[in-house]
Design a protein around this motif. Structure first.
Motif, PDB file in Angstrom:
ATOM      1  N   TYR A   3      62.214  10.477  12.068  1.00 17.34           N
ATOM      2  CA  TYR A   3      60.957  11.070  11.639  1.00 17.34           C
ATOM      3  C   TYR A   3      60.074   9.959  11.077  1.00 17.34           C
ATOM      4  N   ILE A   5      57.154   9.231   8.556  1.00 17.50           N
ATOM      5  CA  ILE A   5      56.468   9.792   7.393  1.00 17.50           C
ATOM      6  C   ILE A   5      55.259   8.897   7.136  1.00 17.50           C
ATOM      7  N   TYR A   8      49.137   8.812   3.322  1.00 18.38           N
ATOM      8  CA  TYR A   8      47.679   8.718   3.322  1.00 18.38           C
ATOM      9  C   TYR A   8      47.158   8.565   1.912  1.00 18.38           C
ATOM     10  N   VAL A  96      61.108  16.148   5.185  1.00 17.03           N
ATOM     11  CA  VAL A  96      60.082  16.663   4.281  1.00 17.03           C
ATOM     12  C   VAL A  96      60.489  16.390   2.829  1.00 17.03           C
ATOM     13  N   PHE A 109      48.663  12.398   0.126  1.00 20.41           N
ATOM     14  CA  PHE A 109      49.541  13.299   0.860  1.00 20.41           C
ATOM     15  C   PHE A 109      50.295  12.532   1.911  1.00 20.41           C
ATOM     16  N   GLU A 111      52.413  12.970   5.818  1.00 17.34           N
ATOM     17  CA  GLU A 111      52.582  13.759   7.037  1.00 17.34           C
ATOM     18  C   GLU A 111      53.929  13.374   7.631  1.00 17.34           C
ATOM     19  N   ARG A 113      56.349  13.571  10.946  1.00 20.48           N
ATOM     20  CA  ARG A 113      56.314  13.859  12.379  1.00 20.48           C
ATOM     21  C   ARG A 113      57.607  13.411  13.034  1.00 20.48           C
TER      22      ARG A 113
END
Length: 124
Positions: A3, A5, A8, A96, A109, A111, A113
């Motif tokens: 994943y 991460i 931002y 997460v 924050f 994200e 994916r």
């Protein structure tokens, strides 16, 4: 599964960082070092990097034999990509959980994916 991460931030959060004392910055770096050590110990951290400010980036646009570059930032957004973690863990839920623990996530924050397994999966 892997994943990505994405972390931002925005110009305001960068200004907050710049306004901190040397001791406060050192404490912030120590949080990241402890977090990285934990992910290294669990074998989940594949890679992580902090990115320079978006104003230092270049967008590359190849069109035939011509390559055009444009100085950043490019996106019409308030947030810019500040860094990333590539993790290898058991589930999206775990990714997460890791993303939520990134120290900078409290000011901006993240994200999360999933990373595509291989080219054959993309072509299917």
């Amino acid at each position: 599964m892997r994943y990505l991460i994405l972390i931002y931030g925005n110009p305001a959060s960068r200004e907050v960082w710049r306004s901190l004392s040397v001791e406060q910055r050192a404490a912030g770096i120590a949080q990241y070092q402890a977090f990285n050590a934990e992910l290294d110990a669990s074998g989940e951290r594949v890679a992580s990097e902090s990115l320079l400010d978006a104003s230092t980036a270049k967008r590359v646009t190849p069109r035939g034999a011509t390559v055009t570059t444009t100085d950043g930032p490019f996106a019409e957004s308030k947030e810019h990509l500040a860094g990333f973690y590539l993790v290898d863990c058991d589930s999206m839920e775990r990714a997460v959980e890791i993303g939520a623990r990134i120290p900078e996530a409290q000011a901006g924050f993240v994200e999360v994916r999933p990373v595509r397994g291989d080219l054959a999966e993309f072509l299917a």
